[in-house]
Design a protein around this motif. Structure first.
Motif, mmCIF file in Angstrom:
data_model
loop_
_atom_site.group_PDB
_atom_site.id
_atom_site.type_symbol
_atom_site.label_atom_id
_atom_site.label_comp_id
_atom_site.label_asym_id
_atom_site.label_seq_id
_atom_site.Cartn_x
_atom_site.Cartn_y
_atom_site.Cartn_z
ATOM 1 N N GLU A 6 56.862 30.040 46.740
ATOM 2 C CA GLU A 6 56.359 31.034 45.795
ATOM 3 C C GLU A 6 55.844 30.351 44.530
ATOM 4 O O GLU A 6 54.779 30.708 43.997
ATOM 5 N N THR A 7 56.577 29.350 44.060
ATOM 6 C CA THR A 7 56.159 28.596 42.868
ATOM 7 C C THR A 7 54.880 27.826 43.156
ATOM 8 O O THR A 7 53.947 27.799 42.337
ATOM 9 N N PHE A 8 54.826 27.196 44.327
ATOM 10 C CA PHE A 8 53.636 26.436 44.726
ATOM 11 C C PHE A 8 52.397 27.328 44.751
ATOM 12 O O PHE A 8 51.337 26.979 44.218
ATOM 13 N N LEU A 9 52.518 28.516 45.340
ATOM 14 C CA LEU A 9 51.376 29.420 45.405
ATOM 15 C C LEU A 9 50.961 29.911 44.022
ATOM 16 O O LEU A 9 49.766 30.073 43.743
ATOM 17 N N ALA A 10 51.939 30.135 43.172
ATOM 18 C CA ALA A 10 51.621 30.593 41.810
ATOM 19 C C ALA A 10 50.790 29.551 41.068
ATOM 20 O O ALA A 10 49.804 29.875 40.398
ATOM 21 N N VAL A 11 51.166 28.271 41.186
ATOM 22 C CA VAL A 11 50.417 27.200 40.526
ATOM 23 C C VAL A 11 49.013 27.092 41.122
ATOM 24 O O VAL A 11 48.016 26.944 40.397
ATOM 25 N N SER A 16 47.163 26.363 37.037
ATOM 26 C CA SER A 16 47.769 25.872 35.801
ATOM 27 C C SER A 16 49.286 25.975 35.918
ATOM 28 O O SER A 16 49.801 27.022 36.324
ATOM 29 N N PHE A 17 49.988 24.891 35.586
ATOM 30 C CA PHE A 17 51.446 24.901 35.611
ATOM 31 C C PHE A 17 51.987 25.859 34.539
ATOM 32 O O PHE A 17 52.971 26.560 34.768
ATOM 33 N N SER A 18 51.346 25.863 33.365
ATOM 34 C CA SER A 18 51.848 26.705 32.272
ATOM 35 C C SER A 18 51.653 28.185 32.574
ATOM 36 O O SER A 18 52.544 29.010 32.334
ATOM 37 N N ARG A 19 50.469 28.546 33.127
ATOM 38 C CA ARG A 19 50.232 29.958 33.456
ATOM 39 C C ARG A 19 51.139 30.408 34.605
ATOM 40 O O ARG A 19 51.620 31.539 34.621
ATOM 41 N N ALA A 55 54.117 29.240 35.172
ATOM 42 C CA ALA A 55 55.454 29.390 34.590
ATOM 43 C C ALA A 55 55.578 30.742 33.894
ATOM 44 O O ALA A 55 56.604 31.433 34.016
ATOM 45 N N SER A 56 54.541 31.146 33.181
ATOM 46 C CA SER A 56 54.550 32.436 32.489
ATOM 47 C C SER A 56 54.619 33.586 33.492
ATOM 48 O O SER A 56 55.357 34.564 33.301
ATOM 49 N N ARG A 57 53.866 33.480 34.571
ATOM 50 C CA ARG A 57 53.844 34.520 35.612
ATOM 51 C C ARG A 57 55.191 34.664 36.301
ATOM 52 O O ARG A 57 55.631 35.788 36.627
ATOM 53 N N LEU A 58 55.862 33.550 36.495
ATOM 54 C CA LEU A 58 57.151 33.554 37.200
ATOM 55 C C LEU A 58 58.341 33.722 36.256
ATOM 56 O O LEU A 58 59.483 33.734 36.716
ATOM 57 N N HIS A 59 58.052 33.820 34.962
ATOM 58 C CA HIS A 59 59.116 33.935 33.948
ATOM 59 C C HIS A 59 60.080 32.741 34.025
ATOM 60 O O HIS A 59 61.306 32.905 33.981
ATOM 61 N N ARG A 60 59.482 31.561 34.144
ATOM 62 C CA ARG A 60 60.257 30.317 34.169
ATOM 63 C C ARG A 60 59.656 29.353 33.148
ATOM 64 O O ARG A 60 58.540 29.561 32.657
ATOM 65 N N THR A 61 60.377 28.289 32.862
ATOM 66 C CA THR A 61 59.836 27.276 31.950
ATOM 67 C C THR A 61 58.886 26.372 32.714
ATOM 68 O O THR A 61 59.005 26.219 33.932
ATOM 69 N N GLN A 62 57.957 25.752 31.985
ATOM 70 C CA GLN A 62 57.025 24.843 32.654
ATOM 71 C C GLN A 62 57.740 23.657 33.274
ATOM 72 O O GLN A 62 57.395 23.256 34.398
ATOM 73 N N ALA A 121 60.643 23.624 34.641
ATOM 74 C CA ALA A 121 61.276 24.103 35.876
ATOM 75 C C ALA A 121 60.249 24.216 36.998
ATOM 76 O O ALA A 121 60.531 23.877 38.157
ATOM 77 N N VAL A 122 59.045 24.672 36.651
ATOM 78 C CA VAL A 122 57.978 24.772 37.646
ATOM 79 C C VAL A 122 57.569 23.386 38.110
ATOM 80 O O VAL A 122 57.412 23.129 39.316
#
Length: 302
Positions: free
Chosen positions: A2-7, A12-15, A17-24, A26-27
């Protein structure tokens, strides 16, 4: 995944992280762990927009499929819990299937999307079918000895003597067992505990039991008696339509008053499916609303 697909989708790692409500961090750590597990670099770190490598492009397709399957599985389980899908397998013989019909009718009214399958099985084999998970429920006219099986008395029935309306005894209402010594009995050709009890009762009263014809089904036995070829002992449940229409006449035989208790059986340690649990509730509520001969009485120790 899920994290991989979000990136990959946010590029963007930062975007991500924001979408997943996690820190960059952690992503980034999750992606590094994934890359370590599969032994491939997934993102081109020299690119600022999170460009996927060839390996990343391949994994992206599979990751999407996996998450879609997860969503489908979750939805399917929700439907199962809501009884919008599922299957219920039961085992019964020719006789006990008749008990099931009104219950299956009620169950289908309440749960029309559940598929029902009743397999015809010799009564002697039903406990084994339950224990090997071939079916969730079985219906028996005797209590199984196996301690792994739970048993609930669900119906009370008895054996009745039936004759053709033109039979000489048809108008008697009641006959003694000795009067039956000269009669030709149409019998079922499958041995059963009930058949053995009848044989022993005739012996006890020193009366011959003439089983001149043996047939493979209760339907065939009733039809042959209707044709005037003899008399028969059948479970009352199986003769209800013929007794109501007058094509068969029932006679009372005091010496042969044998009660039969039908039992619903299932594995003692079973985690019942949602469909099976719903069926059990139907059996209990049907007995409560209709009363005798229906019941819902767990055997002592069951």
């Amino acid at each position: 995944m899920e994290t991989f697909l979000a990136v990959a989708e946010e590029r963007s790692f930062s975007r991500a992280a924001s979408r997943l409500h996690r820190t960059q961090p952690a992503v980034s750590q999750a992606i590094a762990k994934l890359e370590g597990e599969i032994g491939e670099v997934l993102f081109d770190r020299s690119s600022r927009d999170g460009t996927l490598t060839d390996a990343g492009e391949v994994l992206r397709e599979y990751a999407a499929k996996m998450l879609n399957l997860r969503s489908e599985a979750s939805g399917a389980l929700t439907e199962l819990r809501s009884l919008h899908r599922g299957r219920l397998n039961l085992a019964a013989n020719e006789y006990t299937s008749l008990y099931l019909l009104p219950l299956l009718d009620e169950f289908r009214r309440q749960n029309p999307r559940i598929k029902l399958a009743v397999q015809r099985t010799l009564a002697s084999r039903i406990p084994d079918e339950v224990l090997i998970h071939s079916v969730e429920f079985g219906v028996l006219s005797f209590r199984p000895d196996d301690s792994q099986i739970r048993s609930i008395v669900v119906y009370r029935d008895d054996l009745v003597l039936v004759v053709n309306p033109r039979h000489p005894l048809a108008g008697a209402g009641k006959v003694s067992i000795r009067q039956l010594g000269s009669q030709n009995f149409i019998a079922h050709n499958i041995p059963s505990p009930q058949r053995q009890k009848v044989i022993q009762t005739f012996k006890k009263h020193k009366t011959p039991l003439q089983m001149g014809v043996e047939l493979p089904s209760l339907e065939a036995i009733k039809r042959f008696v209707e044709m005037g070829n003899g008399v028969a002992l059948v479970p009352r449940l199986t003769a209800v339509p013929e007794l109501a229409s007058g094509t068969l006449v029932m006679l009372e035989v005091p010496e042969l008053q044998t009660e039969r208790k039908l039992r619903l059986v299932y594995r003692r340690q079973a985690n019942l499916s949602h469909a099976a649990a719903a069926f059990l509730k139907v059996v209990e509520s049907y007995a409560a609303s209709h009363g005798d001969p229906y019941s819902f009485q767990p055997d002592r120790g069951a």
